[in-house]
Design an enzyme around this catalytic site. Structure first.
Site, PDB file in Angstrom:
ATOM      1  N   SER A 113       0.903  -1.181  -0.052  1.00  0.00           N
ATOM      2  CA  SER A 113       0.005  -0.067   0.012  1.00  0.00           C
ATOM      3  C   SER A 113       0.858   1.382  -0.024  1.00  0.00           C
ATOM      4  O   SER A 113       1.979   1.031   0.579  1.00  0.00           O
ATOM      5  CB  SER A 113      -1.122   0.050   1.207  1.00  0.00           C
ATOM      6  OG  SER A 113      -1.531   1.401   1.429  1.00  0.00           O
ATOM      7  N   TYR A 162      -2.036  -1.790   9.972  1.00  0.00           N
ATOM      8  CA  TYR A 162      -2.062  -1.945   8.375  1.00  0.00           C
ATOM      9  C   TYR A 162      -0.692  -1.366   7.759  1.00  0.00           C
ATOM     10  O   TYR A 162      -0.289  -1.887   6.798  1.00  0.00           O
ATOM     11  CB  TYR A 162      -3.298  -0.870   8.081  1.00  0.00           C
ATOM     12  CG  TYR A 162      -3.367  -1.160   6.553  1.00  0.00           C
ATOM     13  CD1 TYR A 162      -4.090  -2.141   5.855  1.00  0.00           C
ATOM     14  CD2 TYR A 162      -3.013   0.026   5.815  1.00  0.00           C
ATOM     15  CE1 TYR A 162      -4.190  -2.154   4.492  1.00  0.00           C
ATOM     16  CE2 TYR A 162      -3.204  -0.003   4.349  1.00  0.00           C
ATOM     17  CZ  TYR A 162      -3.756  -0.972   3.935  1.00  0.00           C
ATOM     18  OH  TYR A 162      -3.981  -0.978   2.471  1.00  0.00           O
ATOM     19  N   LYS A 206       1.953  -3.553   5.706  1.00  0.00           N
ATOM     20  CA  LYS A 206       2.436  -3.313   4.413  1.00  0.00           C
ATOM     21  C   LYS A 206       3.597  -2.930   4.123  1.00  0.00           C
ATOM     22  O   LYS A 206       4.478  -3.263   3.349  1.00  0.00           O
ATOM     23  CB  LYS A 206       1.350  -2.198   3.946  1.00  0.00           C
ATOM     24  CG  LYS A 206      -0.156  -2.581   3.935  1.00  0.00           C
ATOM     25  CD  LYS A 206      -0.320  -4.012   2.967  1.00  0.00           C
ATOM     26  CE  LYS A 206      -1.800  -4.286   2.910  1.00  0.00           C
ATOM     27  NZ  LYS A 206      -1.888  -5.287   1.723  1.00  0.00           N
ATOM     28  N   THR A 220     -12.137   0.452  -5.675  1.00  0.00           N
ATOM     29  CA  THR A 220     -12.553  -0.792  -5.289  1.00  0.00           C
ATOM     30  C   THR A 220     -13.940  -1.021  -4.575  1.00  0.00           C
ATOM     31  O   THR A 220     -14.415   0.276  -4.288  1.00  0.00           O
ATOM     32  CB  THR A 220     -11.586  -1.549  -4.507  1.00  0.00           C
ATOM     33  OG1 THR A 220     -11.677  -0.910  -3.045  1.00  0.00           O
ATOM     34  CG2 THR A 220     -10.049  -1.479  -4.977  1.00  0.00           C
TER      35      THR A 220
END
Length: 156
Positions: free
Chosen positions: A37, A60, A64, A95
């Site tokens: 990401s 997160y 990543k 998305t």
């Protein structure tokens, strides 16, 4: 939440690489493409997703970034075994996570304004095009490539 994110993002990527190492690498020419990401390279301190279903940005971002580290390590580890490994670090890609309807479209349009150029979210076709290039280009190895329209997220 932290441990679940760690297991899903980083442990999952490691397990795939481990299976590939056992079954494919050294037996056939191979390419692994990991997905990280923009937060792997920017940090996850920005709160652009306020109101979205992301609870643990610190986990997160760290996981990543760990995928980036795994990629660099694997490139060296597989150096003499006919395998390449790279990572795609997407930015704001359109998305289903953004939902559907007018409010979703307005939200995506406001996010797109922060992208340098073009002023929109990326598409799955643009992501796929980069993945195909990484498979076809045997000289790309050990890299994390941003696909984010030049966005750089400052802290809020």
């Amino acid at each position: 939440d932290f441990e679940k994110t760690l297991r899903t993002n980083l442990t999952g990527a490691f397990m795939i690489a481990r299976q590939m190492d056992r079954d494919i690498v050294g037996k056939y020419p191979a390419t692994l493409i990991n997905v990280a990401s923009m937060y792997a390279l920017n940090g996850a301190h920005h709160r652009i997703y306020d109101g979205m279903p992301f609870k643990n940005f610190s986990a997160y971002g760290m996981t990543k970034a760990g995928i980036h580290g795994l990629t660099v390590w694997l490139a060296g580890y597989w150096a003499n075994r006919q395998a390449t490994v790279n990572t795609i670090a997407p930015g704001l890609i359109d998305t289903p996570i953004y939902g559907e309807g007018e409010a979703s479209e307005a939200f995506k349009a406001s996010l797109g304004k922060s992208v340098l150029f073009p002023h929109r979210l990326g598409t799955s076709e643009e992501f796929a095009s980069l993945a195909v290039e990484l498979v076809c280009n045997s000289y790309m190895n050990g890299e994390t490539i941003r696909i984010d329209g030049g966005i750089r997220m400052p802290p809020k």
